[in-house]
Design an enzyme around this catalytic site. Structure first.
Site, mmCIF file in Angstrom:
data_model
loop_
_atom_site.group_PDB
_atom_site.id
_atom_site.type_symbol
_atom_site.label_atom_id
_atom_site.label_comp_id
_atom_site.label_asym_id
_atom_site.label_seq_id
_atom_site.Cartn_x
_atom_site.Cartn_y
_atom_site.Cartn_z
ATOM 1 N N ASN A 104 -3.264 -12.003 11.340
ATOM 2 C CA ASN A 104 -3.530 -10.667 10.823
ATOM 3 C C ASN A 104 -3.354 -10.675 9.310
ATOM 4 O O ASN A 104 -2.422 -11.279 8.782
ATOM 5 C CB ASN A 104 -2.560 -9.652 11.440
ATOM 6 C CG ASN A 104 -2.808 -8.247 10.914
ATOM 7 O OD1 ASN A 104 -3.755 -7.584 11.331
ATOM 8 N ND2 ASN A 104 -1.976 -7.790 9.992
ATOM 9 N N ILE A 139 -2.339 -5.411 3.727
ATOM 10 C CA ILE A 139 -1.838 -5.187 2.372
ATOM 11 C C ILE A 139 -0.729 -4.148 2.456
ATOM 12 O O ILE A 139 -0.982 -2.978 2.761
ATOM 13 C CB ILE A 139 -2.967 -4.742 1.428
ATOM 14 C CG1 ILE A 139 -3.985 -5.883 1.287
ATOM 15 C CG2 ILE A 139 -2.418 -4.360 0.050
ATOM 16 C CD1 ILE A 139 -5.203 -5.546 0.476
ATOM 17 N N ARG A 143 2.895 -2.775 0.476
ATOM 18 C CA ARG A 143 3.634 -2.859 -0.779
ATOM 19 C C ARG A 143 5.009 -3.498 -0.535
ATOM 20 O O ARG A 143 5.580 -3.386 0.553
ATOM 21 C CB ARG A 143 3.759 -1.482 -1.413
ATOM 22 C CG ARG A 143 4.784 -0.578 -0.766
ATOM 23 C CD ARG A 143 4.746 0.806 -1.379
ATOM 24 N NE ARG A 143 5.910 1.591 -1.013
ATOM 25 C CZ ARG A 143 6.006 2.891 -1.207
ATOM 26 N NH1 ARG A 143 4.999 3.560 -1.753
ATOM 27 N NH2 ARG A 143 7.105 3.541 -0.866
ATOM 28 N N GLY A 187 -0.886 -3.953 11.734
ATOM 29 C CA GLY A 187 -0.931 -5.248 12.406
ATOM 30 C C GLY A 187 0.289 -6.106 12.163
ATOM 31 O O GLY A 187 0.823 -6.737 13.088
ATOM 32 N N ASP A 223 3.401 7.358 -5.212
ATOM 33 C CA ASP A 223 2.395 6.815 -4.299
ATOM 34 C C ASP A 223 1.061 7.524 -4.462
ATOM 35 O O ASP A 223 0.904 8.415 -5.289
ATOM 36 C CB ASP A 223 2.887 6.926 -2.852
ATOM 37 C CG ASP A 223 2.396 5.775 -2.005
ATOM 38 O OD1 ASP A 223 1.169 5.661 -1.824
ATOM 39 O OD2 ASP A 223 3.222 4.983 -1.527
#
Length: 488
Positions: A172, A175, A177, A195, A287
């Site tokens: 898998n 991305i 953080r 994942g 964020d």
């Protein structure tokens, strides 16, 4: 546009005038965010900071700061061509049986090409030209950005995390953080349904107490990075999909300390383990919502080894209130989503994720309505068909005479075609982004569907309004006279 690695992509962008080298010293602490934010808002180039203050490693920022550069990274010359990628993914996700020999023969090249894009595993790779292990590992040498004044510390943002579940052959790519908390430790902030988190949970169930291998690739080629954020069918690996985008097979290499395979051309690779039970408080960080998120606990990734290229480039970004780089990615990937949804719901004419809505929290759908209740079927389908829309809080559905990407049109439809009580669907206790502090419980909240379509018999007992339409003959006559009127 084809490219073999991130450096090749940088060179081609520079030839197009789409990348600028910054030779003035700029600090990774706050200053790079300010420069990248101003550049992105001006639809400016990718930026290569060659002299980051306090570091000798260049930083690549704003790489995907325009939809056009996202398209180039996916091997397309323009954003419109991304629909072709969506059409391919739709075919792979829900393949149709051939209608006959001729149809089967016509489809054969596509499936043959997919099968031919299995990754190629190398024995030696550029990403392992330099190896640092044990006490030599020091993440403080990386020019990791601190993006906002209220951020708790440096944050790795573009790391491509590679995991594998204990019962799976396929790896898998995700991305997530990663907050740097020490010389060799980062916090892996993956949400429970992603994942990587699912792979880790399965590992802990099958191998309780045993360290879980993880690798993080920084500076992979754009096709591999973008493959990780695209709705790839479960039958197709992200590495194989990246090969399709790139036009040649993805080259991988086995990690030095585990069986995980990472992009051979990556600039930097972090290898290590997560020790079950080792957790830490993550955040706060500014964020993509435009707010600082609340502190929460996530697993700690211990970096045992750093492998890298000679003179590596550190790839980074920032996230904040849209527009930011994730929002631009959302605008481009929107074009990929449309054919995938249309394959399942042919009545859909257009689908739009407004970047102002954080690129996933609101969706606008236009459709050819065919029966009472049809709009509700479509909105429920949007929520359930692709996991990318699991966190979409608002779905607006309207007729195909409305431009989904024009708020003037959409607001007109909402205010003239909706009764708030009859045409609003509320669903409680659904999955919600952990970053959404507006929800009453972390990770659980409600969703709203707005049916802004014309109402059919059965949905209303009143005569429905007839839209005003201009007389075409009069319009043509005034067009002919317009220049003589002296109005503009």
């Amino acid at each position: 546009m084809t490219f073999k690695d991130l450096r090749d992509f940088i060179a081609q962008l520079e030839q197009r005038g789409a990348l600028k080298r910054i030779q003035v010293p700029i600090s990774p602490v706050l200053e790079m965010t300010e420069v990248c934010d101003r550049t992105l808002r001006a639809k400016g180039p990718a930026l290569l900071f060659e002299k980051p203050t306090g570091f000798d490693m260049p930083v690549l920022g704003n790489l995907f700061g325009t939809p056009e550069r996202v398209a180039l990274g996916m091997g397309a010359e323009d954003v419109g061509a991304l629909r072709e990628i969506g059409t391919l993914l739709a075919q792979l996700k829900e393949p149709e049986p051939p209608k006959g020999f001729k149809d089967a023969w016509a489809k054969l090249p596509m499936y043959r090409k997919v099968l031919s894009m299995a990754p190629k595993v190398l024995k030696d790779a550029p990403c392992q030209e330099v190896v640092e292990e044990g006490d030599d590992v020091d993440l403080g040498r990386l020019p990791v950005q601190t993006c906002w004044p209220g951020d708790v510390g440096p944050l790795i943002t573009w790391g491509l995390t590679v995991t594998r579940g204990p019962n799976k052959e396929r790896q898998n790519l995700g991305i997530y953080r990663q907050q740097v908390i020490g010389r060799n430790k980062v916090i892996m902030r993956w949400l429970s349904h992603r994942g990587g988190a699912l792979d880790y949970r399965e590992w802990c169930q099958k191998h309780p107490g045993q360290p879980y291998p993880v690798a993080v690739a920084l500076g992979a080629d754009p096709a591999t990075i973008l493959g990780a954020v695209t709705p790839v069918p479960d039958t197709l690996s992200e590495y194989a999909f990246a090969g399709l985008l790139r036009g040649h097979r993805t080259e991988l290499v086995k990690c030095r300390g585990s069986d995980l395979q990472v992009p051979a051309s990556a600039e930097i690779v972090l290898e290590g383990v997560i020790h079950p039970g080792e957790m830490a408080d993550e955040g706060p960080y500014g964020d993509h919502t435009g707010y600082y998120n609340e502190v929460d606990r996530f697993p700690v990734f211990t970096v045992e080894r750093v492998t890298r290229r000679q003179k590596p480039i550190y790839h980074s970004t920032y996230t904040g209130r849209p527009p930011d780089e994730p929002a631009i990615l959302g605008v481009a990937l929107n074009e990929v989503f449309v054919p995938i949804l249309q394959k399942q719901f042919p009545e859909i004419v257009d689908f739009y994720l407004p970047p102002e809505g954080c690129s996933y929290r609101m969706a606008v759908v236009t459709m050819k309505k065919q029966y009472p209740g049809h709009a509700k079927r479509v909105m429920l389908g949007v929520w359930s068909f692709l996991r990318q829309f699991m966190y979409t809080k608002f779905v607006i559905v309207t007729d195909d005479d409305i431009d989904a990407r024009d708020w003037n049109d959409v607001i007109w439809a909402i205010t003239t075609r909706m009764d708030p009580k009859r045409d609003t669907v509320m669903i409680d206790n659904t999955p919600i982004d952990y970053l959404d502090f507006a929800s009453p419980v972390s990770g659980l909240g409600s969703k709203m569907g707005l049916d802004a379509t014309h109402k059919w018999p059965g949905e209303t007992s009143r005569e429905w309004g007839r839209a005003i339409v201009k007389d075409e003959a009069v319009t043509r006559r005034i067009d002919e006279l317009w220049s003589s009127l002296g109005i503009d």
